[in-house]
Write a protein that holds these residues in place. Structure first.
Motif, PDB file in Angstrom:
ATOM      1  N   VAL A  98      28.079   6.100  22.025  1.00 24.68           N
ATOM      2  CA  VAL A  98      28.648   4.913  21.384  1.00 24.68           C
ATOM      3  C   VAL A  98      30.165   4.858  21.559  1.00 24.68           C
ATOM      4  O   VAL A  98      30.748   3.779  21.670  1.00 24.68           O
ATOM      5  N   TRP A  99      30.816   6.022  21.628  1.00 23.86           N
ATOM      6  CA  TRP A  99      32.266   6.046  21.747  1.00 23.86           C
ATOM      7  C   TRP A  99      32.723   5.368  23.040  1.00 23.86           C
ATOM      8  O   TRP A  99      33.617   4.518  23.026  1.00 23.86           O
ATOM      9  N   GLY A 100      32.109   5.759  24.149  1.00 25.28           N
ATOM     10  CA  GLY A 100      32.481   5.154  25.423  1.00 25.28           C
ATOM     11  C   GLY A 100      32.113   3.694  25.502  1.00 25.28           C
ATOM     12  O   GLY A 100      32.838   2.885  26.098  1.00 25.28           O
ATOM     13  N   GLY A 101      30.974   3.328  24.900  1.00 27.41           N
ATOM     14  CA  GLY A 101      30.537   1.938  24.934  1.00 27.41           C
ATOM     15  C   GLY A 101      31.473   1.016  24.186  1.00 27.41           C
ATOM     16  O   GLY A 101      31.859  -0.047  24.695  1.00 27.41           O
ATOM     17  N   ILE A 102      31.860   1.400  22.977  1.00 23.56           N
ATOM     18  CA  ILE A 102      32.756   0.565  22.178  1.00 23.56           C
ATOM     19  C   ILE A 102      34.129   0.482  22.833  1.00 23.56           C
ATOM     20  O   ILE A 102      34.740  -0.592  22.905  1.00 23.56           O
ATOM     21  N   LEU A 103      34.625   1.610  23.340  1.00 27.95           N
ATOM     22  CA  LEU A 103      35.958   1.628  23.934  1.00 27.95           C
ATOM     23  C   LEU A 103      36.048   0.713  25.154  1.00 27.95           C
ATOM     24  O   LEU A 103      36.879  -0.208  25.191  1.00 27.95           O
ATOM     25  N   LEU A 104      35.197   0.934  26.143  1.00 25.98           N
ATOM     26  CA  LEU A 104      35.288   0.143  27.364  1.00 25.98           C
ATOM     27  C   LEU A 104      34.861  -1.307  27.126  1.00 25.98           C
ATOM     28  O   LEU A 104      35.466  -2.243  27.670  1.00 25.98           O
ATOM     29  N   GLY A 105      33.827  -1.506  26.307  1.00 19.88           N
ATOM     30  CA  GLY A 105      33.383  -2.866  26.015  1.00 19.88           C
ATOM     31  C   GLY A 105      34.458  -3.693  25.337  1.00 19.88           C
ATOM     32  O   GLY A 105      34.681  -4.865  25.679  1.00 19.88           O
ATOM     33  N   CYS A 106      35.162  -3.093  24.383  1.00 20.39           N
ATOM     34  CA  CYS A 106      36.214  -3.827  23.667  1.00 20.39           C
ATOM     35  C   CYS A 106      37.423  -4.074  24.555  1.00 20.39           C
ATOM     36  O   CYS A 106      38.053  -5.141  24.478  1.00 20.39           O
ATOM     37  N   LEU A 107      37.771  -3.106  25.403  1.00 23.23           N
ATOM     38  CA  LEU A 107      38.906  -3.296  26.296  1.00 23.23           C
ATOM     39  C   LEU A 107      38.662  -4.455  27.260  1.00 23.23           C
ATOM     40  O   LEU A 107      39.526  -5.330  27.440  1.00 23.23           O
ATOM     41  N   ILE A 112      39.204 -10.423  28.640  1.00 25.49           N
ATOM     42  CA  ILE A 112      38.641 -11.770  28.854  1.00 25.49           C
ATOM     43  C   ILE A 112      39.218 -12.755  27.839  1.00 25.49           C
ATOM     44  O   ILE A 112      39.586 -13.888  28.186  1.00 25.49           O
ATOM     45  N   VAL A 113      39.318 -12.330  26.586  1.00 20.74           N
ATOM     46  CA  VAL A 113      39.837 -13.216  25.533  1.00 20.74           C
ATOM     47  C   VAL A 113      41.298 -13.562  25.798  1.00 20.74           C
ATOM     48  O   VAL A 113      41.715 -14.712  25.655  1.00 20.74           O
ATOM     49  N   ARG A 114      42.083 -12.570  26.207  1.00 17.60           N
ATOM     50  CA  ARG A 114      43.496 -12.815  26.495  1.00 17.60           C
ATOM     51  C   ARG A 114      43.675 -13.787  27.660  1.00 17.60           C
ATOM     52  O   ARG A 114      44.544 -14.647  27.635  1.00 17.60           O
ATOM     53  N   ARG A 115      42.836 -13.643  28.669  1.00 16.82           N
ATOM     54  CA  ARG A 115      42.928 -14.536  29.821  1.00 16.82           C
ATOM     55  C   ARG A 115      42.597 -15.984  29.445  1.00 16.82           C
ATOM     56  O   ARG A 115      43.070 -16.912  30.085  1.00 16.82           O
ATOM     57  N   SER A 116      41.783 -16.131  28.416  1.00 17.96           N
ATOM     58  CA  SER A 116      41.426 -17.480  27.982  1.00 17.96           C
ATOM     59  C   SER A 116      42.511 -18.115  27.126  1.00 17.96           C
ATOM     60  O   SER A 116      42.451 -19.313  26.836  1.00 17.96           O
ATOM     61  N   GLY A 117      43.480 -17.323  26.690  1.00 19.36           N
ATOM     62  CA  GLY A 117      44.554 -17.841  25.850  1.00 19.36           C
ATOM     63  C   GLY A 117      44.310 -17.677  24.373  1.00 19.36           C
ATOM     64  O   GLY A 117      45.140 -18.100  23.564  1.00 19.36           O
ATOM     65  N   ALA A 118      43.183 -17.059  23.990  1.00 18.66           N
ATOM     66  CA  ALA A 118      42.882 -16.851  22.576  1.00 18.66           C
ATOM     67  C   ALA A 118      43.442 -15.508  22.109  1.00 18.66           C
ATOM     68  O   ALA A 118      43.972 -14.722  22.889  1.00 18.66           O
ATOM     69  N   SER A 119      43.308 -15.242  20.831  1.00 15.95           N
ATOM     70  CA  SER A 119      43.846 -14.024  20.240  1.00 15.95           C
ATOM     71  C   SER A 119      42.825 -12.890  20.315  1.00 15.95           C
ATOM     72  O   SER A 119      41.739 -12.978  19.731  1.00 15.95           O
TER      73      SER A 119
END
Length: 293
Positions: A98-107, A112-119
């Protein structure tokens, strides 16, 4: 009438539908992912966002999360990887950290969110309860595979494990602590607490995400004290117990600093994407327009 004083385990984690063989572990993960996307999407829309960004983020975040989770397992539990060319990729046999999944998934999701212009900070807070819900549901996959259970117990809710799934040294024991059930209950309670805290208090994004990490790692530490599956040990504690301690200290320290010490003022309140530019649909270079005659 005799009372069944234990939880039975399924003898097979595969569901046969004609020529198709469906792995219950994989189906459980799909349900967990769907639950996370649904809860995150509902929260994001209430913050002023839209479902399109949730779906786009989920596609990349889930893919990265699976890669990160399997990579973490392969690196920290290399002795459990099947001795075949496909061994490092055999997620259908369990083995997702779960540690690796949450880390890489959230990064990747934040990218993707930053590229869209959202927070990205606001998205992390929106996703926190959903991630915890997914982790709880995902633990049911361990039940299907008869894995990652705890020490032997004679309690009425002990989990009966088939002989071939018992670890060395516990072959004469039949019932074990159902750690999958403990984490499921703990995580579901945590989802309710996160939703309540987010509703009652003004939390600076991504403070709620930090609380989610602290809550999960606190409970995971005690779960690691119960588990008897093979693991690397350092100074008498399992590797994941040490990971829980370190991550708990970091996330809790961050929350205290971010919420109570750091001067705020730039926290996003509404999930808005970058505005679409307005103007003519086509621009004609200067000098290319013929003068009227």
């Amino acid at each position: 009438m005799a009372i069944l004083a234990y939880i039975p385990s399924p003898h097979s984690g595969v569901v046969d539908l004609g020529p198709f063989h469906l792995h219950a572990y994989g189906i459980t993960l799909l349900v967990a992912i769907a639950a996370c996307i649904w809860l995150t999407g509902v929260r994001w829309v209430r913050m002023g966002g839209d479902w399109d960004l949730i779906l786009r983020t989920a596609v990349w975040g889930v893919a990265a999360g699976i890669i990160g989770a399997r990579a973490y397992h392969d690196v920290t539990s290399w002795n459990e990887v099947p001795d075949h060319w496909w061994g490092p990729f055999a997620v259908w046999q369990g083995g997702l950290g779960v540690w690796g999944g949450i880390l890489l998934g959230c990064l990747v999701g934040c990218w993707i969110v930053r590229r869209s212009g959202a927070s990205a900070r606001l998205m992390l807070d929106a996703a926190a309860p959903g991630l915890l819900l997914a982790q709880g549901i995902g633990r049911i996959g361990n039940y299907w595979n008869q894995e990652l259970f705890g020490k032997p117990t004679k309690l009425p809710w002990g989990l009966k494990i088939d002989f071939q799934h018992r670890p060395t040294g516990y072959l004469d024991e039949e019932t074990f602590h159902p750690t999958f059930l403990y984490e499921l209950i703990y995580d579901v309670i945590g989802v309710g607490l996160l939703l309540l805290v987010g509703r009652l208090f003004r939390i600076r994004p991504p403070g709620l995400f930090a609380l989610y990490v602290s809550y999960y790692t606190f409970g995971r530490f005690f779960e690691e004290l119960l588990r008897i599956d093979p693991a690397h040990h350092f100074l008498g504690l399992r590797l994941n117990a040490w990971v829980s301690i370190v991550v708990f200290v970091c996330s809790t320290g961050f929350f205290v600093w971010w919420q109570f010490i750091r001067k705020g003022g730039d926290e996003p309140e509404v999930a808005r994407t970058r505005p679409v530019p307005t103007g003519p649909a086509m621009a004609i270079p200067r000098g290319r327009v013929r003068s009227s005659r």
